[in-house]
Each structure stands twice: as C-alpha cells, then as structure tokens.
Design a protein around this motif. Structure first.
Motif, PDB file in Angstrom:
ATOM      1  N   ASN A   1       9.002  12.179  14.755  1.00 38.33           N
ATOM      2  CA  ASN A   1       9.355  11.092  15.691  1.00 38.33           C
ATOM      3  C   ASN A   1       9.221   9.708  15.074  1.00 38.33           C
ATOM      4  O   ASN A   1       9.656   8.718  15.675  1.00 38.33           O
ATOM      5  N   ARG A   2       8.657   9.632  13.872  1.00 38.17           N
ATOM      6  CA  ARG A   2       8.637   8.333  13.177  1.00 38.17           C
ATOM      7  C   ARG A   2      10.063   7.848  12.893  1.00 38.17           C
ATOM      8  O   ARG A   2      10.339   6.660  12.910  1.00 38.17           O
ATOM      9  N   GLU A   3      10.953   8.790  12.612  1.00 39.30           N
ATOM     10  CA  GLU A   3      12.359   8.403  12.401  1.00 39.30           C
ATOM     11  C   GLU A   3      12.939   7.804  13.684  1.00 39.30           C
ATOM     12  O   GLU A   3      13.703   6.829  13.638  1.00 39.30           O
TER      13      GLU A   3
ATOM     14  N   LEU B   1       4.835   1.265  14.644  1.00 37.57           N
ATOM     15  CA  LEU B   1       5.857   2.321  14.517  1.00 37.57           C
ATOM     16  C   LEU B   1       5.219   3.693  14.717  1.00 37.57           C
ATOM     17  O   LEU B   1       5.835   4.602  15.282  1.00 37.57           O
ATOM     18  N   GLN B   2       3.969   3.835  14.232  1.00 41.22           N
ATOM     19  CA  GLN B   2       3.246   5.092  14.434  1.00 41.22           C
ATOM     20  C   GLN B   2       2.940   5.293  15.922  1.00 41.22           C
ATOM     21  O   GLN B   2       3.177   6.360  16.482  1.00 41.22           O
ATOM     22  N   SER B   3       2.430   4.246  16.549  1.00 37.35           N
ATOM     23  CA  SER B   3       2.023   4.387  17.958  1.00 37.35           C
ATOM     24  C   SER B   3       3.222   4.668  18.846  1.00 37.35           C
ATOM     25  O   SER B   3       3.115   5.432  19.817  1.00 37.35           O
TER      26      SER B   3
ATOM     27  N   HIS C   1      -2.383  13.911  14.944  1.00 34.11           N
ATOM     28  CA  HIS C   1      -2.936  13.030  13.897  1.00 34.11           C
ATOM     29  C   HIS C   1      -1.744  12.375  13.209  1.00 34.11           C
ATOM     30  O   HIS C   1      -0.707  13.006  13.005  1.00 34.11           O
ATOM     31  N   CYS C   2      -1.916  11.117  12.809  1.00 37.46           N
ATOM     32  CA  CYS C   2      -0.779  10.386  12.218  1.00 37.46           C
ATOM     33  C   CYS C   2      -0.414  10.883  10.826  1.00 37.46           C
ATOM     34  O   CYS C   2       0.695  10.618  10.354  1.00 37.46           O
ATOM     35  N   LEU C   3      -1.342  11.571  10.155  1.00 43.04           N
ATOM     36  CA  LEU C   3      -1.180  12.017   8.764  1.00 43.04           C
ATOM     37  C   LEU C   3      -1.087  10.805   7.821  1.00 43.04           C
ATOM     38  O   LEU C   3      -0.562   9.780   8.234  1.00 43.04           O
ATOM     39  N   PRO C   4      -1.551  10.895   6.589  1.00 48.47           N
ATOM     40  CA  PRO C   4      -2.134  12.082   5.965  1.00 48.47           C
ATOM     41  C   PRO C   4      -3.520  12.389   6.543  1.00 48.47           C
ATOM     42  O   PRO C   4      -4.233  11.478   6.946  1.00 48.47           O
TER      43      PRO C   4
ATOM     44  N   ASN D   1       0.848  -1.199   0.000  1.00 50.89           N
ATOM     45  CA  ASN D   1       0.000   0.000   0.000  1.00 50.89           C
ATOM     46  C   ASN D   1       0.879   1.243   0.000  1.00 50.89           C
ATOM     47  O   ASN D   1       2.055   1.176   0.356  1.00 50.89           O
ATOM     48  N   SER D   2       0.282   2.369  -0.331  1.00 51.67           N
ATOM     49  CA  SER D   2       1.017   3.638  -0.446  1.00 51.67           C
ATOM     50  C   SER D   2       1.548   4.117   0.902  1.00 51.67           C
ATOM     51  O   SER D   2       1.037   3.719   1.954  1.00 51.67           O
ATOM     52  N   SER D   3       2.536   4.988   0.838  1.00 54.87           N
ATOM     53  CA  SER D   3       3.112   5.549   2.063  1.00 54.87           C
ATOM     54  C   SER D   3       3.976   6.754   1.721  1.00 54.87           C
ATOM     55  O   SER D   3       4.638   6.778   0.682  1.00 54.87           O
ATOM     56  N   LEU D   4       3.980   7.733   2.609  1.00 48.87           N
ATOM     57  CA  LEU D   4       4.953   8.829   2.549  1.00 48.87           C
ATOM     58  C   LEU D   4       5.853   8.757   3.773  1.00 48.87           C
ATOM     59  O   LEU D   4       7.046   8.511   3.695  1.00 48.87           O
ATOM     60  N   ARG D   5       5.246   8.917   4.964  1.00 54.66           N
ATOM     61  CA  ARG D   5       6.018   8.983   6.209  1.00 54.66           C
ATOM     62  C   ARG D   5       6.745   7.678   6.525  1.00 54.66           C
ATOM     63  O   ARG D   5       7.931   7.691   6.876  1.00 54.66           O
ATOM     64  N   THR D   6       6.037   6.571   6.431  1.00 50.66           N
ATOM     65  CA  THR D   6       6.646   5.296   6.821  1.00 50.66           C
ATOM     66  C   THR D   6       7.821   4.972   5.914  1.00 50.66           C
ATOM     67  O   THR D   6       8.886   4.530   6.361  1.00 50.66           O
ATOM     68  N   ARG D   7       7.627   5.193   4.634  1.00 56.59           N
ATOM     69  CA  ARG D   7       8.670   4.930   3.643  1.00 56.59           C
ATOM     70  C   ARG D   7       9.916   5.761   3.952  1.00 56.59           C
ATOM     71  O   ARG D   7      11.025   5.244   4.043  1.00 56.59           O
TER      72      ARG D   7
ATOM     73  N   VAL E   1       7.162  -4.744   6.381  1.00 54.83           N
ATOM     74  CA  VAL E   1       5.999  -5.021   5.518  1.00 54.83           C
ATOM     75  C   VAL E   1       4.875  -4.041   5.809  1.00 54.83           C
ATOM     76  O   VAL E   1       4.517  -3.842   6.975  1.00 54.83           O
ATOM     77  N   ARG E   2       4.329  -3.459   4.763  1.00 55.37           N
ATOM     78  CA  ARG E   2       3.083  -2.691   4.881  1.00 55.37           C
ATOM     79  C   ARG E   2       1.990  -3.408   4.111  1.00 55.37           C
ATOM     80  O   ARG E   2       2.086  -3.609   2.894  1.00 55.37           O
ATOM     81  N   SER E   3       0.973  -3.839   4.814  1.00 56.68           N
ATOM     82  CA  SER E   3      -0.145  -4.551   4.175  1.00 56.68           C
ATOM     83  C   SER E   3      -1.427  -4.254   4.954  1.00 56.68           C
ATOM     84  O   SER E   3      -1.618  -4.739   6.057  1.00 56.68           O
TER      85      SER E   3
END
Ligand code: CP
Length: 318
Positions: free
Chosen positions: A301-303, A149-151, A273-276, A45-51, A109-111
């Motif tokens: 902080n995701r990094e 990772l978001q939490s 908010h986690c965004l987007p 699935n798509s991603s900006l921040r996680t990627r 993995v993102r699914s």
C-alpha cells in the motif's frame, strides 16, 4: 496540495481513502497527469520500500524520476548556516537545494532525526529548508519527526482489513539494539488520532512520545493489558524522547517482543510493522509468518499512498 509532510496536508481522510481505493483498482488511471513532469527523490538515509514504492507511484502517473543518494556520489553537504566551510564539506545545502529545484517539478526528501539536538530534529530543519528554498512542491519520504507516506499506507491497510467500524488499534514499543527515530510512531499516532478508531499506545515507562503526537490516545504501560481485545497490533521501536534521554536506548527488554503470548489475548489481531523489522527482537518468526501478519500488503500500500500524494501535488501544478 503544495507540500505533504503531515496528516493535515491531506485534509479530510474520507476522500483521500476513496481516492486510494480508486487508484488501487486502476493504478494507471492518471498516467497522463505527470507527462513531462519530473520527480526528484533525495535520500540522506537508506531506503528500500520508500525508494521503490514512490518511484513506482511516479511511473503510475507518467512522471520522469531522478534519484539522488546524497551520501553516494554527491558533494558532501554542509547543513548548518554560519559555519566556516574549511572542513570536508565543499557544498552548502542552501545552494544545493535551489540547484536541485532547477531540474524538477516535485521533490521528495528523506532525512532522519540525528539525535544530536532535539530542537533541531523537532523543528524539521532539513525538510523545511527544501520547502523554503527549492521553489518546488516538497513531500516527506520520512523526515525527523514524521513518516506520512507510511502512515497513510497503514491507514489504507487498516481500512481494508478492519471487521468493525471502530477497531481497537494498539501501537506497541518493541526492543531494538540501536536507537531509532520517533518518526514512524509519532506519525502513526497522528494519523490514528485523526480517525475515530479506539487507539492505544503501549511502551515501557520512559518511552513517552511527544505530547503533540500522543494527543488523546490512551497510554497503557502494561503491554498485556493493552493487547486485550485488540484488532490490530502495530509494532515499532523508538528511542526515548524525553529530556536528557532524547535518542537513548533505555531498554532492550525482550519481554516486549511481540510473540504468540501477547497475540493470544487479542481479538485475533492482525500484526503490522512498517519494515524493515528485526525478527525475534521486534516480533517472533511465528507471529510475522502467521496468517494474521499483514506486513506485506501494508508495504504494497506504500505504492498507493504515494500515488495519491503525487497525484494531488501534480493537480496543484496544473
Ligand atoms: N517503511 C519504510 O519506510 O521502509 P524503507 O525505510 O525501506 O523505505
């Protein structure tokens, strides 16, 4: 840590947070740890921040990184066992996974949830197949039911901004035009329940999350009442979980959009908010642009959360 899919995998949160703040002071402190180690990031699935944040975390640790968008450039994958593969999917995930494992040391993995079958989603079939068949350490970059990772980044952010030892944290449902998975709210609830914060969930009736994620959180259907005295507002949309309504949008009520009206009854709460995020559906322009909005430090902080997680996985490889 061999695999990372939920809060329990991290163990005691206090040392994990200490590690996060240590890494935040010096992101490259462990740059030797990942030398000649390869991270493979697999996106269904798509991603900006996680990627970007996970790739940056791997760079912080001196790793090599490979990224594969399954839907762009890879063979179309069959994921169901027992299917006669006479359609448009020439490769099965059960071969693709061990092949991917040949080329790397750690797999992310993102699914997302598919909303076709609740049991299939809540059994986490895809990420569990990676854990079972890749022969590698595997971590979630958002699976069907959780986004750890978001939490973890959310927790780091609250710890940075909190003004009292036990802040009131309110997670509120907000409207969205399309059905969204429960992974972020499930996960946020799971992580908040692992702290001693005063944690409240508010949503319209019919949007109750799975009981194993709600845990002992206080559920309040009156959004204004829930917001009273809050120190942090965490907004998120999710589709219905319950019964025949699984994956259904039951409401688009914009009375639930987070605006100055609700924020006025909080304890000058920070907005998260986690965004987007869809402006003026989830949150008004004025709230997200206000000084109380911490969505950008939260994303930053995701990094840090990804660096801690990869560091711990690399330590296990040694
Ligand atoms: N919050 C988050 O996971 O963002 P992306 O979907 O852009 O990765």
């Amino acid at each position: 840590m061999k695999n990372f899919t939920c809060v329990q995998d991290l163990g005691d949160l206090k040392p994990a947070l200490d590690e996060a703040f240590e890494i935040k002071k010096d992101r490259f402190k462990y740059v030797e740890l990942g030398r000649n180690k390869t991270l493979m990031m697999i996106f269904f699935n798509s991603s900006l921040r996680t990627r970007l944040s996970t790739q940056k975390a791997a760079i912080n640790l001196g790793m090599n990184v490979m990224v594969l968008d399954i839907t762009q450039g890879a063979w179309k994958l069959e994921t169901e066992r027992g299917v006669i593969m006479d359609g448009d999917k020439p490769e099965h995930l059960l071969e693709a996974i061990p092949v991917m494992g040949c080329y790397c040391d750690i797999i992310g993995v993102r699914s997302f949830a598919r909303f076709e079958d609740r049991d299939y989603d809540y059994n986490e079939v895809i990420i569990n197949q990676f854990i079972q068949h890749s022969g590698r350490s595997v971590f979630s970059m958002e699976a069907a039911t959780r986004h750890p990772l978001q939490s973890f980044a959310d927790l780091i952010t609250i710890e940075e901004y909190k003004k009292t030892a036990r802040p009131k944290v309110v997670m509120t449902w907000a409207p969205h035009p399309r059905p969204l998975p429960q992974a972020v709210p499930n996960s946020f609830a799971e992580w908040m329940n692992a702290t001693d914060y005063d944690f409240v969930i508010t949503h319209p009736e019919g949007y109750d999350l799975a009981p194993e994620f709600v845990g002992n959180a206080h559920v309040e259907y009156d959004q204004m009442k829930a917001f009273e005295g809050a120190d942090f507002i965490y907004a998120k949309n999710w589709a219905a979980y319950s019964g025949d309504n699984y994956g259904v949008v039951l409401s688009r009520d914009r009375e639930w959009t987070v605006s100055n009206r609700q924020m006025a009854v909080t304890n000058n709460a920070y907005f998260m908010h986690c965004l987007p995020v869809r402006r003026n559906m989830i949150v008004t322009d004025s709230v997200i642009e206000s000084p109380q909005s911490i969505v950008i430090p939260e994303a930053a902080n995701r990094e840090i959360s990804a660096t801690v997680v990869l560091k711990r996985m690399l330590e296990e490889l040694k």
